[in-house]
Scaffold this motif. Structure first.
Motif, mmCIF file in Angstrom:
data_model
loop_
_atom_site.group_PDB
_atom_site.id
_atom_site.type_symbol
_atom_site.label_atom_id
_atom_site.label_comp_id
_atom_site.label_asym_id
_atom_site.label_seq_id
_atom_site.Cartn_x
_atom_site.Cartn_y
_atom_site.Cartn_z
ATOM 1 N N ALA A 5 -3.313 5.905 5.915
ATOM 2 C CA ALA A 5 -3.102 5.947 7.566
ATOM 3 C C ALA A 5 -1.903 6.552 7.960
ATOM 4 O O ALA A 5 -1.615 7.413 8.856
ATOM 5 C CB ALA A 5 -3.439 4.790 8.095
ATOM 6 N N ASP A 6 -0.572 5.947 7.375
ATOM 7 C CA ASP A 6 0.461 6.546 7.596
ATOM 8 C C ASP A 6 0.663 7.971 7.542
ATOM 9 O O ASP A 6 1.250 8.730 8.065
ATOM 10 C CB ASP A 6 1.477 5.539 6.824
ATOM 11 C CG ASP A 6 1.662 4.119 7.080
ATOM 12 O OD1 ASP A 6 1.127 3.596 8.429
ATOM 13 O OD2 ASP A 6 1.975 3.446 6.320
ATOM 14 N N ALA A 7 0.345 8.300 6.272
ATOM 15 C CA ALA A 7 0.333 9.553 5.744
ATOM 16 C C ALA A 7 -0.299 10.558 6.782
ATOM 17 O O ALA A 7 0.020 11.583 7.263
ATOM 18 C CB ALA A 7 -0.335 9.977 4.477
ATOM 19 N N TRP B 106 7.523 1.550 0.242
ATOM 20 C CA TRP B 106 6.341 1.100 0.662
ATOM 21 C C TRP B 106 6.398 -0.027 1.841
ATOM 22 O O TRP B 106 7.530 -0.395 2.015
ATOM 23 C CB TRP B 106 5.509 0.539 -0.435
ATOM 24 C CG TRP B 106 6.151 -0.990 -1.077
ATOM 25 C CD1 TRP B 106 6.817 -1.041 -2.247
ATOM 26 C CD2 TRP B 106 6.039 -2.112 -0.630
ATOM 27 N NE1 TRP B 106 7.144 -2.180 -2.599
ATOM 28 C CE2 TRP B 106 6.487 -3.213 -1.469
ATOM 29 C CE3 TRP B 106 5.498 -2.681 0.691
ATOM 30 C CZ2 TRP B 106 6.720 -4.404 -1.254
ATOM 31 C CZ3 TRP B 106 5.525 -4.209 0.646
ATOM 32 C CH2 TRP B 106 6.250 -5.137 -0.253
ATOM 33 N N PRO B 107 5.628 -0.193 2.934
ATOM 34 C CA PRO B 107 4.009 0.779 2.851
ATOM 35 C C PRO B 107 4.183 1.878 3.038
ATOM 36 O O PRO B 107 5.036 2.191 4.180
ATOM 37 C CB PRO B 107 3.389 -0.388 3.698
ATOM 38 C CG PRO B 107 4.312 -0.736 4.788
ATOM 39 C CD PRO B 107 5.684 -1.108 3.893
ATOM 40 N N PHE B 108 3.172 2.725 2.566
ATOM 41 C CA PHE B 108 3.102 3.987 3.133
ATOM 42 C C PHE B 108 1.737 4.470 2.917
ATOM 43 O O PHE B 108 1.274 4.958 1.754
ATOM 44 C CB PHE B 108 3.903 5.168 2.486
ATOM 45 C CG PHE B 108 4.089 6.520 2.969
ATOM 46 C CD1 PHE B 108 4.666 6.635 4.141
ATOM 47 C CD2 PHE B 108 3.250 7.451 2.321
ATOM 48 C CE1 PHE B 108 4.549 8.127 4.770
ATOM 49 C CE2 PHE B 108 3.244 8.816 2.849
ATOM 50 C CZ PHE B 108 3.676 9.091 4.270
ATOM 51 N N SER B 109 0.632 3.955 3.592
ATOM 52 C CA SER B 109 -0.813 4.029 3.295
ATOM 53 C C SER B 109 -1.325 5.305 3.825
ATOM 54 O O SER B 109 -0.551 6.376 4.264
ATOM 55 C CB SER B 109 -1.450 2.921 4.218
ATOM 56 O OG SER B 109 -1.231 3.516 5.698
ATOM 57 N N ASP C 151 0.946 -1.136 0.066
ATOM 58 C CA ASP C 151 -0.044 0.006 -0.051
ATOM 59 C C ASP C 151 0.959 1.210 -0.151
ATOM 60 O O ASP C 151 1.755 1.491 1.068
ATOM 61 C CB ASP C 151 -0.700 -0.127 1.369
ATOM 62 C CG ASP C 151 -1.855 0.975 1.245
ATOM 63 O OD1 ASP C 151 -1.868 2.029 0.548
ATOM 64 O OD2 ASP C 151 -3.013 0.825 1.776
ATOM 65 N N GLY D 109 -0.861 6.562 0.480
ATOM 66 C CA GLY D 109 -0.567 7.947 1.267
ATOM 67 C C GLY D 109 0.584 8.892 0.635
ATOM 68 O O GLY D 109 0.679 9.860 0.861
ATOM 69 N N LEU E 226 -0.833 9.651 9.914
ATOM 70 C CA LEU E 226 -0.298 9.593 11.137
ATOM 71 C C LEU E 226 1.076 10.774 10.888
ATOM 72 O O LEU E 226 1.447 11.491 12.076
ATOM 73 C CB LEU E 226 0.507 8.276 11.379
ATOM 74 C CG LEU E 226 1.373 8.117 12.722
ATOM 75 C CD1 LEU E 226 0.619 8.303 14.017
ATOM 76 C CD2 LEU E 226 1.938 6.899 12.588
ATOM 77 N N ILE E 227 1.748 10.694 10.109
ATOM 78 C CA ILE E 227 2.838 11.742 9.779
ATOM 79 C C ILE E 227 2.276 13.194 9.891
ATOM 80 O O ILE E 227 2.966 14.043 10.560
ATOM 81 C CB ILE E 227 3.513 11.506 8.505
ATOM 82 C CG1 ILE E 227 3.805 10.024 8.207
ATOM 83 C CG2 ILE E 227 4.297 12.459 8.059
ATOM 84 C CD1 ILE E 227 5.362 9.869 8.861
ATOM 85 N N ARG F 283 12.877 2.133 6.652
ATOM 86 C CA ARG F 283 12.146 1.228 7.148
ATOM 87 C C ARG F 283 12.115 -0.224 7.025
ATOM 88 O O ARG F 283 12.228 -0.373 5.737
ATOM 89 C CB ARG F 283 10.507 1.878 7.249
ATOM 90 C CG ARG F 283 10.264 3.168 7.849
ATOM 91 C CD ARG F 283 9.004 3.682 7.483
ATOM 92 N NE ARG F 283 8.549 3.837 6.119
ATOM 93 C CZ ARG F 283 7.729 3.306 5.480
ATOM 94 N NH1 ARG F 283 6.633 2.657 6.088
ATOM 95 N NH2 ARG F 283 7.463 3.763 4.228
#
Ligand code: SF4
Length: 769
Positions: free
Chosen positions: A576-578, A571-574, A553, A556, A580-581, A617
């Protein structure tokens, strides 16, 4: 003034102001004043999977004039190998394809315009499909195109043109890693960041020679401050093996036995992370029972290593608290039991809990610049985004995102490269569209491809050069733009999406592959179906949606520009991750304000900053894998004998591989650079042990004929003890080499085993002393 005075006092020309250097102004050294750039643009290198960022120097018109490595990119940290430094040179080669070429009635390739070329393309392929079925046309593609181009090609071929079989040269390099991860982890997911090169206490390289094949990754190893032990498993004493703490020159393809024996030894010593194994894996008990048969005596007999070698390797790996990482590439991937060998490394990492933590992992080093993009978006073995053709929910999801009818999506994956060629031989496939790959040079047992050409009613080759061995056999050549002449995303070995920029105009009528695919869609009559694929940037938005909810994913990521702003994004950078950032950023902003008002916010700033700025990561830090039950699998099989062992008629075992860091695959680009050509021998060379050379009266520099059951090649002998007795080595970049190789394939990945076949040697001038 005399001629001499003129020469001595000249103000322009060689040896004058042209040599004056000025500061680079963009991170690195100096450049000649005449090459001072008006601006720079960052672009990811288009050769290997390392994914180095290059600062391309632009003139006032925005055209590339020079380049230097990017000092700020987390991958290469200001370094580049010779290929990267010379990345612009192949664009200016005199033999670029500048117009479509169509073979005429006399058998000559003649320039035609695009409407004629595309008309011919469409008419001929549709006629073949009408007469022999939609599946009678197949596509062979590449790991060198941008992700957006690969996805468009895969979608166009399968959903627009009704083609069922599309595969790529990724099959020749990374299919094994793809399959090994998919079976063991539930998804094709290399777990590591390059930081792990610097954070390991023990690095185990199997069938990998990063000194030559991935020089910037090797530089990352050299930056390791933990004084790591390096173990190299390779039949040859490669440049990497010479730098190792322990070199294990196991017999070719005996690495599977060695790795099972190593597992047995580590189990015996209690180097098992029982908590991790119990909580996060399945099949360990069966694995323990299986490896029980791989005693040190058996390992020594089958690998040719001394029993003490196995103990030394176990001593290094079993050190309490040591971080151990396992790395592999083509020496494993190109084997007759490749998938199980890769999984033998995965098994070692799993059983010792060496995964998901700094300096650990079972890590496949990828080959081509966008092999990873091809694995996710080639639409070959997986449906776009790593989905499953056989899963109705996946087909419905993909159809919904692309706004098309689900019935257009096939229910099964494409056949593999070798199976496509088998279907050509059987007369089932009558036309091939080959894109940015040089099958006539690189395919195993090359002569067979030459014979198959006559079975094809129509061969289309899309390439930068009409001079490749494959393009020379085409009925139609479509001229393509190269790296630097188009924009899009590559995914590197550590799952990092990086942006490549258009920094030069393609010559003549050459077009980007993306533009060619769009034109094909129009001519074919399915253009409307791909209206939303209007540009690489727009296509990236579609691919984000396709990745949503998958392990890969990257929904993000805002857009191409954000990839560049962040120095690439793994990846992943969903989404939701975006989010959070974003949340962390606002916390940081708040803390800055608090600090400004002296309320002690600096600690929060430092903590949150470290998370936001974390550039590298790794996967599986939570021990959850992508299988349905979240557990990784122990997978293993009995080692099988070599498909073609040496015998009395063909007494030597031939190994092939990368000969130099300046040569790239079939040389269609690297051979264009005079600088790169000077850095490696220009003739095929054969490495042979002195003890084998002596009875053949071979000395370094002699000509030698190498013969297998399939063909012959001539080479210059290099007598050297880096190869084992009874074995010889040829660099793979020369066209003759694949006349010799044996067509065996890993049963899981269908990857060809280029690394071991039987050959005979003969000195060409036996009369001479
Ligand atoms: Fe390009 Fe690979 Fe060399 Fe980096 S190591 S400059 S990505 S060829």
């Amino acid at each position: 003034m005399s001629f001499l005075d003129d020469l001595l006092h000249a103000r322009s020309g060689p040896m004058t102001t042209e040599l004056v250097q000025r500061p680079g102004d963009f991170g690195l050294g100096k450049v000649p004043a005449r090459l001072a750039p008006a601006a720079t643009a960052k672009s990811i290198c288009g050769f290997c999977s390392t994914g180095c960022s290059l600062m391309v120097h632009l003139d006032a018109e925005g055209q590339a004039i020079n380049l230097t490595p990017d000092p700020d990119y987390p991958v290469n940290l200001g370094m580049a190998c010779p290929k990267g430094w010379e990345a612009l040179t192949p664009l200016a080669a005199p033999d670029r394809a500048t117009a479509p070429l169509l073979r005429d009635a006399m058998g000559e390739l003649r320039p035609v315009d695009w409407p004629r070329a595309l008309g011919e393309f469409s008419a001929r392929l549709k006629d073949i499909q009408r007469r022999h079925g939609a599946g009678s046309v197949a596509v062979l593609s590449t790991g060198q195109m941008m992700m957006e181009e690969m996805a468009l090609l895969g979608a166009l071929a399968k959903f627009g043109m009704g083609i069922t079989d599309i595969d790529s040269n990724t099959r020749q390099c990374m299919a094994t890693a793809h399959m090994a991860y998919k079976q063991s982890f539930g998804f094709d997911a290399p777990p590591f960041p390059y930081a792990d090169f610097e954070e390991s206490d023990v690095l185990v390289f199997v069938g990998a020679n990063p000194c030559i094949a991935h020089p910037i990754m090797w530089q990352r190893v050299m930056r390791n401050r933990r004084n790591p032990a390096i173990i190299v498993v390779d039949p040859r004493r490669t440049e990497t093996a010479m730098a190792a703490t322990l070199h294990l020159p196991a017999r070719p393809k005996s690495d599977l036995t060695l790795l099972y024996g190593l597992a047995r030894e580590l189990i015996k010593r209690g180097t098992v992370d029982a908590g991790f194994v119990t909580a996060h894996t399945t099949g360990f008990a069966e694995f323990v029972s299986f490896v029980g048969a791989f005693t040190p005596e058996r390992v020594a007999t089958e690998t040719g290593l001394a029993p003490a070698d196995l103990q030394r390797a176990a001593d290094l790996i079993a050190r309490p608290g040591a971080r151990v990482s396992y790395w592999w590439t083509m020496g494993v991937n190109q084997s007759h039991q490749a998938t199980r060998t890769a999984q033998a490394l995965i098994n070692l990492a799993l059983m010792t809990g060496q995964i998901g933590k700094p300096g650990t992992g079972a890590n496949s080093i990828t080959g081509q610049c966008n092999a990873m993009g091809s694995r996710l978006f080639g639409n070959a073995t997986s449906l776009l985004g790593g989905h499953d053709y056989a899963d109705p929910a996946d087909r419905a999801k993909v159809a919904g995102i692309l706004g098309m009818h689900e019935a257009l999506i096939p229910m099964k994956a494409s056949r593999a490269y070798d199976q496509i060629l088998d279907a050509v031989e059987a007369g089932e496939i009558r036309a091939l569209w080959i894109i940015a790959t040089n099958t006539a040079h690189s395919w195993v047992n090359q002569e067979r491809f030459g014979a198959l050409r006559d079975k094809l009613d129509f061969l289309v080759v899309q390439d930068m050069y009409p001079t490749t061995e494959t393009a020379q056999q085409a009925d139609l050549v479509l001229p393509a733009a190269g790296w630097g002449e188009k924009e899009g995303v590559f995914i590197n070995s550590e799952r990092r999406l990086g942006l490549t920029r258009k920094v030069a105009r393609a010559p003549g009528q050459a077009l980007s592959d993306f533009a060619i695919f769009k034109l094909v869609a129009e001519v074919w009559g399915c253009g409307l179906q791909f209206a939303r694929w209007s540009s690489p940037a727009a296509t990236f938005q579609l691919l984000k949606e396709l990745s949503r909810g998958q392990p890969c994913d990257f929904s993000g990521i805002r857009d191409h520009a954000q990839i560049e702003e962040h120095g690439g994004i793994q990846w992943p950078f969903s989404a939701a991750d975006a989010a959070l950032i974003d949340d962390l950023r606002s916390t940081i902003d708040g803390a800055h304000k608090a600090e400004a008002s002296n309320s002690g916010g600096s600690e929060i700033v430092n903590h949150k900053s470290s998370i936001v700025n974390r550039a590298e990561r790794r996967l599986f830090s939570d021990g959850r894998f992508f299988t349905k039950d979240g557990r990784a699998r122990f997978l293993f099989d009995e080692p099988a004998p070599l498909p073609e062992p040496p015998d009395a008629a063909y007494p030597f075992l031939l190994n092939t591989g990368r000969g130099s860091s300046v040569q790239w695959h079939t040389g269609s680009r690297t051979d264009k650079s005079a600088v790169l050509r000077k850095l490696a021998p220009d003739r095929l060379w054969l490495e042979i042990h002195p003890d084998d050379a002596e009875p053949l009266r071979l000395r370094t520099g002699d000509q030698v004929r190498v013969t297998s059951r399939r063909g012959a090649a001539e080479a210059v002998a290099v007598v050297i003890s880096t190869v084992r007795r009874g074995e010889v080595f040829l660099p793979m970049h020369f066209a003759e080499v694949n006349r010799l190789t044996f067509p065996s394939f890993d049963p899981h990945s269908r990857q060809p085993a280029y690394k071991a076949c039987a050959v005979a040697l003969e000195r060409i001038n036996p009369g001479a002393k």
